[in-house]
Design a protein around this motif. Structure first.
Motif, PDB file in Angstrom:
ATOM      1  N   ASP A  68      36.164  28.389  41.305  1.00 38.46           N
ATOM      2  CA  ASP A  68      35.054  28.773  42.045  1.00 38.46           C
ATOM      3  C   ASP A  68      34.607  30.266  41.368  1.00 38.46           C
ATOM      4  OD1 ASP A  68      33.217  30.033  43.742  1.00 38.46           O
ATOM      5  OD2 ASP A  68      33.848  28.892  45.530  1.00 38.46           O
ATOM      6  N   LEU A  69      33.946  30.288  40.622  1.00 38.32           N
ATOM      7  CA  LEU A  69      33.627  31.572  39.909  1.00 38.32           C
ATOM      8  C   LEU A  69      33.064  32.792  40.872  1.00 38.32           C
ATOM      9  CD1 LEU A  69      32.171  30.302  36.248  1.00 38.32           C
ATOM     10  CD2 LEU A  69      34.526  31.005  36.816  1.00 38.32           C
ATOM     11  N   GLU A  70      32.024  32.279  41.667  1.00 42.28           N
ATOM     12  CA  GLU A  70      31.308  33.352  42.582  1.00 42.28           C
ATOM     13  C   GLU A  70      32.504  33.935  43.256  1.00 42.28           C
ATOM     14  OE1 GLU A  70      28.225  31.957  44.928  1.00 42.28           O
ATOM     15  OE2 GLU A  70      27.207  31.181  43.209  1.00 42.28           O
ATOM     16  N   LYS A  71      33.617  33.170  44.164  1.00 43.58           N
ATOM     17  CA  LYS A  71      34.803  33.840  44.833  1.00 43.58           C
ATOM     18  C   LYS A  71      35.524  34.502  43.811  1.00 43.58           C
ATOM     19  CE  LYS A  71      35.132  30.373  48.400  1.00 43.58           C
ATOM     20  NZ  LYS A  71      35.765  29.310  49.072  1.00 43.58           N
ATOM     21  N   ALA A  72      35.910  34.267  42.756  1.00 42.21           N
ATOM     22  CA  ALA A  72      36.542  34.977  41.582  1.00 42.21           C
ATOM     23  C   ALA A  72      35.767  36.376  41.358  1.00 42.21           C
ATOM     24  CB  ALA A  72      36.657  34.073  40.266  1.00 42.21           C
ATOM     25  N   ALA A  73      34.387  36.160  41.138  1.00 36.72           N
ATOM     26  CA  ALA A  73      33.692  37.520  40.964  1.00 36.72           C
ATOM     27  C   ALA A  73      33.754  38.493  42.231  1.00 36.72           C
ATOM     28  CB  ALA A  73      32.454  37.243  40.805  1.00 36.72           C
ATOM     29  N   LEU A  74      33.799  37.772  43.497  1.00 36.76           N
ATOM     30  CA  LEU A  74      34.140  38.575  44.650  1.00 36.76           C
ATOM     31  C   LEU A  74      35.423  39.341  44.656  1.00 36.76           C
ATOM     32  CD1 LEU A  74      32.919  39.615  47.454  1.00 36.76           C
ATOM     33  CD2 LEU A  74      34.213  37.252  47.907  1.00 36.76           C
ATOM     34  N   TYR A  75      36.415  38.833  44.386  1.00 36.53           N
ATOM     35  CA  TYR A  75      37.774  39.241  44.215  1.00 36.53           C
ATOM     36  C   TYR A  75      37.951  40.545  43.316  1.00 36.53           C
ATOM     37  CZ  TYR A  75      39.712  36.714  48.279  1.00 36.53           C
ATOM     38  OH  TYR A  75      39.641  36.473  49.649  1.00 36.53           O
ATOM     39  N   TYR A  76      37.308  39.997  42.051  1.00 35.56           N
ATOM     40  CA  TYR A  76      37.416  41.017  40.914  1.00 35.56           C
ATOM     41  C   TYR A  76      36.585  42.253  41.240  1.00 35.56           C
ATOM     42  CZ  TYR A  76      38.906  37.116  37.560  1.00 35.56           C
ATOM     43  OH  TYR A  76      39.763  36.496  36.937  1.00 35.56           O
ATOM     44  N   CYS A  77      35.559  41.989  41.986  1.00 40.43           N
ATOM     45  CA  CYS A  77      34.585  43.140  42.468  1.00 40.43           C
ATOM     46  C   CYS A  77      35.450  43.982  43.496  1.00 40.43           C
ATOM     47  CB  CYS A  77      33.331  42.665  43.205  1.00 40.43           C
ATOM     48  SG  CYS A  77      32.369  43.935  44.110  1.00 40.43           S
ATOM     49  N   HIS A  78      36.071  43.604  44.446  1.00 43.14           N
ATOM     50  CA  HIS A  78      37.008  44.206  45.230  1.00 43.14           C
ATOM     51  C   HIS A  78      38.036  45.160  44.422  1.00 43.14           C
ATOM     52  CE1 HIS A  78      35.244  42.645  48.768  1.00 43.14           C
ATOM     53  NE2 HIS A  78      35.876  41.281  48.759  1.00 43.14           N
ATOM     54  N   ALA A  79      38.723  44.450  43.460  1.00 45.98           N
ATOM     55  CA  ALA A  79      39.645  45.002  42.756  1.00 45.98           C
ATOM     56  C   ALA A  79      39.381  46.259  41.806  1.00 45.98           C
ATOM     57  CB  ALA A  79      40.580  44.008  41.955  1.00 45.98           C
ATOM     58  N   ARG A  93      32.022  41.461  32.894  1.00 40.14           N
ATOM     59  CA  ARG A  93      31.623  40.566  32.108  1.00 40.14           C
ATOM     60  C   ARG A  93      31.063  39.468  32.968  1.00 40.14           C
ATOM     61  NH1 ARG A  93      36.372  37.034  29.692  1.00 40.14           N
ATOM     62  NH2 ARG A  93      35.980  36.094  31.675  1.00 40.14           N
ATOM     63  N   TYR A  94      31.517  39.032  34.276  1.00 38.67           N
ATOM     64  CA  TYR A  94      30.898  38.104  34.931  1.00 38.67           C
ATOM     65  C   TYR A  94      29.356  38.562  35.409  1.00 38.67           C
ATOM     66  CZ  TYR A  94      29.564  35.478  39.002  1.00 38.67           C
ATOM     67  OH  TYR A  94      29.060  34.757  40.107  1.00 38.67           O
ATOM     68  N   LEU A  95      29.233  39.869  35.546  1.00 40.65           N
ATOM     69  CA  LEU A  95      27.647  40.211  36.156  1.00 40.65           C
ATOM     70  C   LEU A  95      26.820  40.059  34.757  1.00 40.65           C
ATOM     71  CD1 LEU A  95      28.503  43.497  37.859  1.00 40.65           C
ATOM     72  CD2 LEU A  95      27.577  41.476  38.869  1.00 40.65           C
ATOM     73  N   LEU A  96      27.303  40.308  33.650  1.00 35.67           N
ATOM     74  CA  LEU A  96      26.483  40.167  32.247  1.00 35.67           C
ATOM     75  C   LEU A  96      26.167  38.815  32.041  1.00 35.67           C
ATOM     76  CD1 LEU A  96      27.732  42.671  29.603  1.00 35.67           C
ATOM     77  CD2 LEU A  96      25.738  42.733  30.858  1.00 35.67           C
ATOM     78  N   GLN A  97      27.245  37.729  32.193  1.00 40.04           N
ATOM     79  CA  GLN A  97      27.106  36.336  31.834  1.00 40.04           C
ATOM     80  C   GLN A  97      26.202  35.858  32.967  1.00 40.04           C
ATOM     81  OE1 GLN A  97      31.096  35.070  31.140  1.00 40.04           O
ATOM     82  NE2 GLN A  97      31.068  36.024  29.123  1.00 40.04           N
TER      83      GLN A  97
END
Length: 201
Positions: A68-79, A93-97
């Protein structure tokens, strides 16, 4: 799991979140991905940035949980918000892509995270920014070359090859074929296929 983490905590006198993250890493190494993910998630939900990054990895690659890329991004955002440099790179990178229509504020936020990661010494972020600034809609060649050189000096052979291209074509620097050749040779010696082909030509 919490009991095991508590015992680990007692033995080493470490924070429960750190103990859970260690258990997660060990579980992953042993091939128990679901258990590892559960440990990471427990520690992440306590606000531990290393575990938040690990949860992001699990969601991004589908290890121990559904991909789940959206959940991955959420946790990357927190970290990333807690200054975890590799999370800053992955979130940027997620935000750009995944920016719909390259929204300006989202683009700026992505670049801020990527530049923080690059400044912290994350080679992947340096290489990514180097290529981004070279190939963007409004190329910033000198800025791109700066990041490519940082990545190349950290041992990234692909970036070393790109630096050679910059010298060969005069991108962000005065054209210098001897310098281009030097960079191509270094990249080729490190196993870069593009540099090896370039030298043959």
């Amino acid at each position: 799991l919490e009991e095991a983490a508590f015992q680990l905590q007692q033995i080493f006198r470490i924070d429960i979140s750190i103990a859970l993250n260690i258990l997660g890493v060990e579980s992953m190494r042993a091939g128990h991905c679901r258990t590892g993910f559960t440990c990471f998630k427990l520690a992440a939900d306590r606000g531990y940035s290393k575990a938040q990054f690990n949860v992001g990895l699990c969601y991004e690659h589908g290890r121990g949980t559904e991909k789940d890329l959206e959940k991955a991004a959420l946790y990357y955002c927190h970290a990333a918000s807690s200054c975890h440099a590799m999370a800053q790179y992955r979130y940027g990178r997620y935000l750009l892509q995944h920016s719909p229509g390259q929204q300006w504020d989202r683009l700026q936020r992505a670049l801020t995270f990527l530049e923080r990661a690059a400044t912290a010494g994350i080679t992947e972020a340096q290489a990514y920014l180097g290529v981004f600034y070279m190939r963007g809609l409004q190329p910033q060649e000198k800025r791109g070359l700066k990041y490519l050189l940082l990545a190349a000096n950290s041992g990234d052979a692909q970036s070393r090859y790109h630096v050679g291209v910059c010298y060969e074509q005069g991108l962000g620097v005065q054209q210098n074929l001897a310098e281009a050749l030097r960079h191509y040779k270094e990249a080729a010696a490190a196993g870069n296929r593009h540099a090896q082909e370039r030298l043959r030509l």
